[in-house]
Write an enzyme that holds these catalytic residues in place. Structure first.
Site, mmCIF file in Angstrom:
data_model
loop_
_atom_site.group_PDB
_atom_site.id
_atom_site.type_symbol
_atom_site.label_atom_id
_atom_site.label_comp_id
_atom_site.label_asym_id
_atom_site.label_seq_id
_atom_site.Cartn_x
_atom_site.Cartn_y
_atom_site.Cartn_z
ATOM 1 N N TYR A 41 45.623 34.009 39.732
ATOM 2 C CA TYR A 41 45.740 35.353 39.149
ATOM 3 C C TYR A 41 46.764 35.451 38.027
ATOM 4 O O TYR A 41 47.059 36.547 37.562
ATOM 5 C CB TYR A 41 46.069 36.366 40.245
ATOM 6 C CG TYR A 41 44.859 36.715 41.099
ATOM 7 C CD1 TYR A 41 43.953 35.744 41.484
ATOM 8 C CD2 TYR A 41 44.624 38.016 41.527
ATOM 9 C CE1 TYR A 41 42.858 36.038 42.264
ATOM 10 C CE2 TYR A 41 43.532 38.335 42.311
ATOM 11 C CZ TYR A 41 42.650 37.345 42.669
ATOM 12 O OH TYR A 41 41.555 37.657 43.440
ATOM 13 N N ASP A 76 43.178 38.015 48.760
ATOM 14 C CA ASP A 76 42.323 39.072 48.221
ATOM 15 C C ASP A 76 40.999 39.092 48.981
ATOM 16 O O ASP A 76 40.550 40.135 49.484
ATOM 17 C CB ASP A 76 42.096 38.793 46.721
ATOM 18 C CG ASP A 76 41.418 39.932 45.996
ATOM 19 O OD1 ASP A 76 41.045 40.922 46.650
ATOM 20 O OD2 ASP A 76 41.250 39.832 44.771
ATOM 21 N N LYS A 107 43.846 25.639 51.239
ATOM 22 C CA LYS A 107 42.776 24.655 51.055
ATOM 23 C C LYS A 107 43.423 23.357 50.567
ATOM 24 O O LYS A 107 43.016 22.760 49.563
ATOM 25 C CB LYS A 107 41.755 25.207 50.037
ATOM 26 C CG LYS A 107 40.467 24.432 49.926
ATOM 27 C CD LYS A 107 39.535 24.612 51.102
ATOM 28 C CE LYS A 107 38.330 23.705 50.962
ATOM 29 N NZ LYS A 107 37.414 23.757 52.119
ATOM 30 N N ASP A 123 39.631 41.892 52.234
ATOM 31 C CA ASP A 123 38.405 42.708 52.188
ATOM 32 C C ASP A 123 37.546 42.409 53.416
ATOM 33 O O ASP A 123 36.955 43.310 54.017
ATOM 34 C CB ASP A 123 37.582 42.404 50.928
ATOM 35 C CG ASP A 123 37.979 43.254 49.721
ATOM 36 O OD1 ASP A 123 39.187 43.329 49.433
ATOM 37 O OD2 ASP A 123 37.092 43.831 49.065
ATOM 38 N N ASP A 166 38.228 28.205 54.528
ATOM 39 C CA ASP A 166 36.825 28.401 54.923
ATOM 40 C C ASP A 166 36.713 28.575 56.444
ATOM 41 O O ASP A 166 35.980 29.430 56.938
ATOM 42 C CB ASP A 166 35.923 27.258 54.413
ATOM 43 C CG ASP A 166 36.578 25.891 54.464
ATOM 44 O OD1 ASP A 166 37.775 25.812 54.808
ATOM 45 O OD2 ASP A 166 35.899 24.893 54.179
#
Ligand code: NAI
Ligand code: MG
Length: 335
Positions: A123, A228, A171, A232, A204
């Site tokens: 970002y 982020d 990750k 959600d 994941d």
């Protein structure tokens, strides 16, 4: 007490005024300073986050932000105002709780907080393309300094909220120099907090477990992008995006904003759910102004309304109350 209010675009212009009314009900002495940001402002002036807005926000210290519409294609001179605002205000921690709320769409037993690093990762906006526009490259930046401070935030939150576990989500198997660094530094810092359990999940796998068994999560510590997405996702178990609050915290400033965006599909109809912004405002009251009794009152008023079945249309997908009527009910509940 001062609050900079940035409604932004779309439903931001509907749900933020509703939340401001609720705040005024419990904090009548609050001084409100409006400021502008977003796509509408960009169309008007060519500047999505005017310098004046940042000055007002910094001076107030506390900000209530709605949402801004950001196109998913390059627009010269435009970048997401909220990402820029978080960076300008150095709100390095984004706290995104999901707890069970009494609506049929929520999952019992869920009570987790995504602690999202807010200043770096993909970002930072360092994106380039070749002349033909056929190759795009973005820089993912992870630093020891930012990882240390977000990890301390996560563990301190665990201590103050009597939580048991911090799960580091990354990750690192594919990105050992960036996510691997995040993981390593997070584990180092975790040694300062021996009373809190620390574990880890690849992002994941974390997504899989968050769908399958969300109640197994407590505090989820993660870099910006995964935070982020996962927040959600978690919001679905809290009852939906219309109910999901968030707070961006810095050392001396805070920006409250819902997890959701400007919802152009329902904007202008007066039907958006103001709960997410109301609960975000309550987080500001709790964590920034340090008034937990008042924050508890707001949370309880929302709980009472939802327990009675007072819903906006997003909850059951059928006709519901208007944004304003829901805010009226919360204000009445607060007396
Ligand atoms: P969104 O969160 O705006 O909407 C997703 C879905 O949830 C839509 O169907 C919407 O109607 C529903 N929804 C969201 N909030 C709701 C509420 N309070 N009450 C009832 N229903 C609600 O995400 P979307 O559609 O992907 O993005 C729309 C715009 O928002 C984009 O331009 C995006 O860039 C922007 N955005 C801005 C954010 C910010 O400024 N912090 C955060 C996320 C998206
Ligand atoms: Mg998001």
């Amino acid at each position: 007490m001062k609050l900079c209010v940035i409604e932004g675009d779309g439903i931001g212009q509907e749900v933020v005024p509703a939340a401001v009314r609720v705040l005024r009900q419990v904090l009548p002495q609050l001084e409100i300073v409006p400021a502008a940001a977003g796509w509408d402002k960009f169309q008007e002036t060519g500047d999505a986050l005017p310098a004046e807005t940042v000055t007002i926000a910094k001076e107030a210290g506390a900000v209530l932000f709605g949402a801004c519409s950001s196109p998913s294609y390059p627009v010269p001179g435009y970048s997401s105002p909220i990402v820029k605002l978080r960076r300008s205000m150095e709100t390095y921690a984004n706290l995104r709780p999901t707890r069970f709320l009494p609506v049929p769409t929520a999952r019992e037993g869920v009570d987790l907080i995504v602690v999202r690093e807010n200043t770096e990762d993909l970002y930072i906006g360092d994106e380039t393309t070749d002349d033909a526009g056929d190759t795009g490259i973005a820089t993912k930046r992870i630093t020891r300094r930012a990882t240390e401070r977000i990890t301390h935030t996560a563990f301190r939150l665990a201590m103050t909220q009597d939580r048991r576990r911090v799960t580091i989500v990354h990750k690192g198997n594919v990105l050992p120099q960036t996510d691997g660094l995040f993981r390593r530094v997070a584990y180092e810092v975790s040694k300062d907090y021996p009373d809190i359990e620390t574990d880890e999940l690849l992002v994941d796998t974390a997504a899989y477990w968050m769908v399958k068994e969300p109640a197994r999560f407590d505090i989820v510590l993660t870099p910006n992008l995964y935070g982020d997405i996962l927040s959600d996702m978690a919001a679905a178990w809290g009852g939906g995006l219309g109910l999901a609050p968030a707070l961006n915290l810095g050392d001396v400033v805070a920006v409250a904003e819902p997890v959701h965006g400007s919802a152009p599909d329902i904007a202008g109809q007066g039907i958006a759910n103001p709960t997410a912004v109301i609960l975000s405002a309550a987080m500001l009251v709790r964590h920034y102004w340090k008034l937990p009794v008042i924050a508890d009152k707001i949370d309880a008023a929302v709980n009472a309304a939802l327990s009675r079945g007072d819903y906006t249309a997003d909850i059951l997908g059928v006709d519901g109350m208007s944004t304003e009527d829901f805010a009226d009910i919360i204000c009445a509940e607060l007396g």
